[in-house]
Design an enzyme around this catalytic site. Sequence first.
Site, mmCIF file in Angstrom:
data_model
loop_
_atom_site.group_PDB
_atom_site.id
_atom_site.type_symbol
_atom_site.label_atom_id
_atom_site.label_comp_id
_atom_site.label_asym_id
_atom_site.label_seq_id
_atom_site.Cartn_x
_atom_site.Cartn_y
_atom_site.Cartn_z
ATOM 1 N N TYR A 39 5.936 -4.146 14.739
ATOM 2 C CA TYR A 39 4.562 -4.176 15.224
ATOM 3 C C TYR A 39 4.563 -3.858 16.711
ATOM 4 O O TYR A 39 5.133 -2.873 17.136
ATOM 5 C CB TYR A 39 3.911 -5.522 14.880
ATOM 6 C CG TYR A 39 2.403 -5.487 14.961
ATOM 7 C CD1 TYR A 39 1.672 -4.538 14.248
ATOM 8 C CD2 TYR A 39 1.707 -6.384 15.757
ATOM 9 C CE1 TYR A 39 0.289 -4.475 14.330
ATOM 10 C CE2 TYR A 39 0.318 -6.338 15.844
ATOM 11 C CZ TYR A 39 -0.377 -5.380 15.126
ATOM 12 O OH TYR A 39 -1.753 -5.319 15.208
ATOM 13 N N LYS A 94 -1.759 -1.482 -14.356
ATOM 14 C CA LYS A 94 -1.417 -0.075 -14.171
ATOM 15 C C LYS A 94 -0.435 0.077 -13.011
ATOM 16 O O LYS A 94 0.512 0.882 -13.075
ATOM 17 C CB LYS A 94 -2.698 0.712 -13.891
ATOM 18 C CG LYS A 94 -2.552 2.224 -14.022
ATOM 19 C CD LYS A 94 -2.333 2.617 -15.466
ATOM 20 C CE LYS A 94 -2.268 4.119 -15.653
ATOM 21 N NZ LYS A 94 -3.572 4.782 -15.655
#
Length: 756
Positions: A39, A94
Amino acid sequence: MIKINKQDALNYHQLDQPGKIEVVPTKMLSTQLDLALAYSPGVAEPCKEIAKNKEDVYKYTSKGNLVGVISNGTAVLGLGNIGPDASKPVMEGKGVLFKKFAGIDVFDIEIDCTDPDEFIRIVRSLEPTFGGINLEDIKAPECFQIETALREQMNIPLMHDDQHGTAIISSAALLNALELVNKDISTIKLVMNGAGAAAISCLKLYLSLGLNVENVVVFDKDGIINADRQDLDEYRTQFITNRNITTLEEAMVGADVFIGLSAGNVLPPEYVKLMAKDPIIFALANPDPEISYDLAMSIREDLIMATGRSDHPNQVNNVLGFPYIFRGALDVRATEINEAMKLAAVKALAELAKEPVPELVNKAYEDNTITFGKEYLIPKPLDTRLITHVSPAVARAAMESGVARRSIENWEQYEQELLERIGIDQKLMNRIVSRAKKSPKRIVFAEADHIKILKAAQQVLEQKIANPILLGNEEKINAIIEEHGLDLSEATIVDPIKEEALREEFAQLLYQKRNRKGMTLLDARQAVLSRNYFGSLMVETNQADALISGLTRDYSKTIIPALQVIGVEDGVNRVAGMYIVQARKEPYFLADTTVNVDPTAEELCDIIGLSAKAVRFFDTEPRMAVLSYSNFGSSRGPIPSKAAEAVRQAKKKYPDLIIDGEIQANTAVNKGLIQEHYPFSQLAEKGANTLIFPDLNSGNIAYKLLQEIGGAETIGPILMGTRKPVHILQLGSSTRDIVNMVAIAVVDAQVYNKEI
């Protein structure tokens, strides 16, 4: 079909952690430096590079392997318009399939929007996030408008799987079926029952393959699509027939092909008799096809049939397509999934079905007769060759049709990368379960008065994995069954207390086996009251094929009766225990983790032999490492010396084995580390997948830490070396663990009976 208990389904999605997917970091985040790189301030550097060159987003982020599964929930499964919130479990599911079969990461996004234009705007705005978009469960005709607009406006691969998945898989099956009956697609007469998203897409793809639209008749819920209809949208209008027919019965006269994408049991059996010679029926409604497979096949001997169900030949299953199509599209950074790519997938699937079926697939389905023909038109879902056939075909088509932004130069290397993405052995338990179903065995459960055992028994019955024998107090077992609403009417309950004659027979047999080991007849009569003894004796006398026990008792207390009654197999001096740890890339086999406390080098050599046989049982070639705290003599001590001597003996006794040691655990599984420091080792090429521990202490600690802290899924313990199949559960096993162990026990019994 498997019966799903409502509470079990809810528990599956709710317990431990709600849902089915999570985000896992791919980089280390354990130090202040790691955090600074991940970060602020380190993240600024890739941001600046991407700002200068947008294509670098694929270089520095996960976009290239990230697909958005997006729905508004207007046409979910067989549930209809249930809304975006209720569709989320399906979209997560899915995502799981994308990851499992193609190594593709997924964010599922459910959008509360039914206005097509607004839905298009929202999805289009997500292009910076995703490498591809899988639209899902959007109702017709809006789905056509949405997909068309997004394909025009976006520069990443996009597909509405409800349309194209079924179209691609059924097209491959249709081409092969027509080849078998020597019919040309340009001359066949085809009846389509259904005119939704999947049906329209199927017809359009069939036209691309050469189908003549004048030979097509389409029916929807309101009847035949002809010029008299005033309610047709632009998508159905293109399939208006000019033939002088009005009913399905009339259309079926002389028809070569019937495709059903409608509702169950709408095709009367007498209509099948009206079809042309060598008819083809794809009855794809789920869960009940337009006509049942058995009924249709009983009417016409010359019929070729496919359904959407897994319990019949030729299952048209979208999982044969979408994971591999997106994999190929992502890997060349395609700007779209075009017609050429879809046709490439069709042809790859059709051609794969004609290739000799590898032994791995035969074993997975316990069928050595799988060969191209009426009952094998398309590949099986567990065929590991799918990713190396379909994905490269799609990638190549993208390159040749000019929509690829990245080229693949070395196709052999690409195929290897594909296998490494998914782990070629990831479907281990699927293969074992499929093999078990081919010849279910009688499994005696010694602890049948426990709800987990009874739930597992119901599941193995429903899945046709095994025939349960429930051992215990009959009244208590029936009370638990009734209390929890289970259906075990097909299971056998045996209450040892009520079986006086059988108990005496077993006591006499046990006495004969143990009278020179200090057991009296009175002791034997007392022992057979124990269900572990009673169950072991059922296996020994061929009244059952395998024993499952250990859920509620310590391992040592469970294994002793089995060893006293059944004993070890010929040529084996001892039994041993093994756990399978399901890692992301491949399974690891750990032994001995349950039985031998401090084996000698000679005993370790025996364990190596048992483990090699067990690993091959799971269709995997063992690459074995005998572990210690030393790498090839780097430290001295009794454990490194024992490990090295065990390896020396094993190489002499089992010359075909890939084995090395003594070696540290991290070195054994890190092929890069071995190649750098120990290139002479047999394990340098691929690393180890089978770890032999120097004592029970280290083995037991290792698998339990991996299970609890590492979060790895484990299968076991698997008892190796008994003369007949006996498997001891881990204390407190889940119902899933028990079902897995039953499947292993069934296949073990098949091997014992020399069926495989």
